[in-house]
Design a protein around this motif. Structure first.
Motif, PDB file in Angstrom:
ATOM      1  N   VAL A  21       0.928  -1.083   0.042  1.00  0.00           N
ATOM      2  CA  VAL A  21       0.154  -0.056  -0.091  1.00  0.00           C
ATOM      3  C   VAL A  21       0.819   1.275   0.094  1.00  0.00           C
ATOM      4  CG1 VAL A  21      -1.815  -1.068   1.062  1.00  0.00           C
ATOM      5  CG2 VAL A  21      -0.218   0.146   2.521  1.00  0.00           C
ATOM      6  N   ALA A  22       0.351   2.288  -0.050  1.00  0.00           N
ATOM      7  CA  ALA A  22       0.784   3.853   0.127  1.00  0.00           C
ATOM      8  C   ALA A  22       0.034   4.351   0.877  1.00  0.00           C
ATOM      9  CB  ALA A  22       1.172   4.329  -1.426  1.00  0.00           C
ATOM     10  N   THR A  23       0.915   5.501   1.729  1.00  0.00           N
ATOM     11  CA  THR A  23       0.154   6.398   2.516  1.00  0.00           C
ATOM     12  C   THR A  23       0.782   7.717   2.481  1.00  0.00           C
ATOM     13  OG1 THR A  23       1.529   5.795   4.423  1.00  0.00           O
ATOM     14  CG2 THR A  23      -0.549   4.707   4.135  1.00  0.00           C
ATOM     15  N   ASP A  24      -0.056   8.621   3.068  1.00  0.00           N
ATOM     16  CA  ASP A  24       0.551  10.103   3.536  1.00  0.00           C
ATOM     17  C   ASP A  24       1.222  10.011   4.793  1.00  0.00           C
ATOM     18  OD1 ASP A  24       1.190  12.510   3.548  1.00  0.00           O
ATOM     19  OD2 ASP A  24      -1.013  13.338   4.400  1.00  0.00           O
ATOM     20  N   ALA A  25       2.367  10.191   4.737  1.00  0.00           N
ATOM     21  CA  ALA A  25       3.440  10.313   6.023  1.00  0.00           C
ATOM     22  C   ALA A  25       3.882  11.292   6.051  1.00  0.00           C
ATOM     23  CB  ALA A  25       4.257   9.190   5.664  1.00  0.00           C
ATOM     24  N   LEU A  26       3.417  12.554   5.814  1.00  0.00           N
ATOM     25  CA  LEU A  26       3.766  13.855   5.876  1.00  0.00           C
ATOM     26  C   LEU A  26       3.748  14.434   7.524  1.00  0.00           C
ATOM     27  CD1 LEU A  26       2.818  16.182   2.579  1.00  0.00           C
ATOM     28  CD2 LEU A  26       5.219  15.041   3.542  1.00  0.00           C
ATOM     29  N   ASN A  27       2.525  13.865   7.911  1.00  0.00           N
ATOM     30  CA  ASN A  27       2.314  14.533   9.495  1.00  0.00           C
ATOM     31  C   ASN A  27       3.344  14.245  10.292  1.00  0.00           C
ATOM     32  OD1 ASN A  27       1.150  14.433  12.163  1.00  0.00           O
ATOM     33  ND2 ASN A  27      -0.963  13.761  11.282  1.00  0.00           N
ATOM     34  N   ARG A  28       3.515  15.269  11.263  1.00  0.00           N
ATOM     35  CA  ARG A  28       4.835  15.149  12.086  1.00  0.00           C
ATOM     36  C   ARG A  28       4.395  14.169  13.119  1.00  0.00           C
ATOM     37  NH1 ARG A  28       7.477  20.442  15.320  1.00  0.00           N
ATOM     38  NH2 ARG A  28       9.620  19.215  15.828  1.00  0.00           N
ATOM     39  N   ILE A  29       3.257  13.768  13.669  1.00  0.00           N
ATOM     40  CA  ILE A  29       2.898  12.895  14.303  1.00  0.00           C
ATOM     41  C   ILE A  29       3.534  11.523  13.882  1.00  0.00           C
ATOM     42  CG2 ILE A  29       0.887  11.588  15.678  1.00  0.00           C
ATOM     43  CD1 ILE A  29      -0.364  14.279  15.858  1.00  0.00           C
ATOM     44  N   PHE A  30       3.153  11.199  12.725  1.00  0.00           N
ATOM     45  CA  PHE A  30       3.463   9.791  12.110  1.00  0.00           C
ATOM     46  C   PHE A  30       5.048   9.704  11.970  1.00  0.00           C
ATOM     47  CE2 PHE A  30       4.096   6.765   8.496  1.00  0.00           C
ATOM     48  CZ  PHE A  30       3.084   5.991   8.764  1.00  0.00           C
ATOM     49  N   HIS A  31       5.661  10.916  11.604  1.00  0.00           N
ATOM     50  CA  HIS A  31       7.149  10.952  11.848  1.00  0.00           C
ATOM     51  C   HIS A  31       7.661  10.360  12.983  1.00  0.00           C
ATOM     52  CE1 HIS A  31      10.637  13.819  12.513  1.00  0.00           C
ATOM     53  NE2 HIS A  31      11.139  12.941  12.135  1.00  0.00           N
ATOM     54  N   LEU A  32       7.055  10.697  14.141  1.00  0.00           N
ATOM     55  CA  LEU A  32       7.390  10.241  15.425  1.00  0.00           C
ATOM     56  C   LEU A  32       6.582   9.079  16.212  1.00  0.00           C
ATOM     57  CD1 LEU A  32       8.406  13.989  16.712  1.00  0.00           C
ATOM     58  CD2 LEU A  32       9.889  12.147  15.884  1.00  0.00           C
ATOM     59  N   TYR A  33       5.727   8.529  15.392  1.00  0.00           N
ATOM     60  CA  TYR A  33       4.920   7.588  16.027  1.00  0.00           C
ATOM     61  C   TYR A  33       5.788   6.528  16.718  1.00  0.00           C
ATOM     62  CZ  TYR A  33       1.973   3.147  15.851  1.00  0.00           C
ATOM     63  OH  TYR A  33       1.181   2.046  16.280  1.00  0.00           O
ATOM     64  N   LYS A  34       4.987   6.149  17.985  1.00  0.00           N
ATOM     65  CA  LYS A  34       5.592   5.035  18.715  1.00  0.00           C
ATOM     66  C   LYS A  34       4.633   3.873  19.032  1.00  0.00           C
ATOM     67  CE  LYS A  34       9.105   3.539  21.304  1.00  0.00           C
ATOM     68  NZ  LYS A  34      10.351   3.149  20.667  1.00  0.00           N
ATOM     69  N   GLY A  35       3.696   4.147  18.928  1.00  0.00           N
ATOM     70  CA  GLY A  35       2.754   2.803  19.330  1.00  0.00           C
ATOM     71  C   GLY A  35       1.196   3.133  19.626  1.00  0.00           C
ATOM     72  N   GLY A  36       0.007   2.046  19.459  1.00  0.00           N
ATOM     73  CA  GLY A  36      -1.183   2.538  19.507  1.00  0.00           C
ATOM     74  C   GLY A  36      -1.761   2.819  17.929  1.00  0.00           C
ATOM     75  N   VAL A  37      -3.176   2.900  18.203  1.00  0.00           N
ATOM     76  CA  VAL A  37      -3.919   2.794  16.755  1.00  0.00           C
ATOM     77  C   VAL A  37      -3.627   4.212  16.411  1.00  0.00           C
ATOM     78  CG1 VAL A  37      -6.082   2.561  15.436  1.00  0.00           C
ATOM     79  CG2 VAL A  37      -5.288   0.924  17.233  1.00  0.00           C
ATOM     80  N   PHE A  38      -2.910   4.505  15.198  1.00  0.00           N
ATOM     81  CA  PHE A  38      -2.636   5.851  14.537  1.00  0.00           C
ATOM     82  C   PHE A  38      -4.359   6.427  13.691  1.00  0.00           C
ATOM     83  CE2 PHE A  38      -1.674   8.618  10.987  1.00  0.00           C
ATOM     84  CZ  PHE A  38      -1.005   9.756  11.669  1.00  0.00           C
TER      85      PHE A  38
END
Length: 282
Positions: free
Chosen positions: A198-215
């Motif tokens: 798949v492909a996604t939008d990963a521009l979100n700064r939160i995604f950049h620093l994601y650690k765990g849980g349901v995004f």
């Protein structure tokens, strides 16, 4: 013929009755023996629609912009070359229903999905001819997932077949039933069988620093990063996709992210369903 109709707006019943009468007069005039037509017309479920409503609801003006087949034109469709070899002689009569290669007639409802049903029927027929098995193809998957068409607003059967080829297949109607409206592209029926790229939008700064849980944060559907869905589940009442990333073990949950699933977005959260692909075999 009896058709159930309920009209909620004041005066709508009378307006529909007037349209019905106009269509009935048109039918009677057309079917008069003096006209010597080779066909007849009659009342059906569309008889309470005006001609203008019929055009707006059921026809797709742009459907002819792409050819139905790569080289087929008119009567030449009867002699189109087949992978199993050329026909020595084209029969004078052919009805694929007799061979069992045509599934039951459907009603697309108010969704402009004729293009999806046409493509589905062609794929069903070829599959039956080649394998002897009649499997109903999911027109709903084409409506939901073919990003080059416009769902219930119209599409192209050639693009639908191209989508099936590029997607590596299409789900069955049993697994992915018709709803009569465009919905979120479902990938879980495929993921149950194999991982899906798949492909996604990963521009979100939160995604950049994601650690765990349901995004489930806000993001766009313009995709810019590729990953692989390797599973799905539910955590604290939230459906999620289990997605394998390529940024090392220290990112996310040991290199994985759980992304919200079954969200009310056509292309899924962050566009994750927009370009989902998987191989059939290598």
């Amino acid at each position: 013929m009896t058709v159930d109709r309920t009209y909620e707006e004041p005066g709508e019943r009378q307006r529909r009755f007037e349209i019905f009468k106009d269509n009935l007069l048109f039918i009677d005039e057309h079917n008069h023996p003096k006209n010597n037509h080779t066909y007849t017309i009659g009342l059906n479920e569309l008889a309470d629609l005006s001609y203008e409503e019929y055009q707006a609801k059921y026809l797709i003006p742009s459907i002819g912009e792409n050819p139905l087949f790569s080289s087929g034109r008119g009567d030449e469709l009867a002699t189109e070359e087949h992978g199993d070899g050329d026909l020595e002689q084209v029969p004078d009569f052919k009805d694929w229903r007799i061979d069992g290669s045509v599934s039951a007639v459907v009603n697309q409802g108010s969704c402009g999905s004729c293009w999806a049903w046409a493509a589905a029927a062609a794929v069903e027929g070829l599959h039956h001819i080649r394998t002897g098995q009649m499997i109903r193809v999911s027109a709903q998957q084409l409506v939901d997932c073919d990003s080059r068409s416009s769902g219930c607003e119209g599409g192209s059967q050639s693009r639908a077949i191209s989508y099936i080829q590029q997607n590596g297949g299409v789900d069955s109607a049993e697994n992915y039933p018709y709803t009569g409206k465009k919905g979120v592209c479902r990938t879980n029926s495929v993921v149950a069988a194999q991982p899906v790229a798949v492909a996604t939008d990963a521009l979100n700064r939160i995604f950049h620093l994601y650690k765990g849980g349901v995004f489930n944060d806000k993001c766009n559907t313009t995709v810019n990063h590729a990953m692989t869905i390797v599973g799905y589940g539910v955590e604290n009442g939230q459906d999620y996709w289990l997605v394998k990333n390529s940024w090392g073990f220290n990112w996310g949950e040991n290199g994985y992210v759980k992304m919200a699933r079954n969200v009310n977005q056509i292309y899924g959260l962050c566009g994750i369903s927009s370009v989902a692909v998987y191989p059939v075999k290598f």
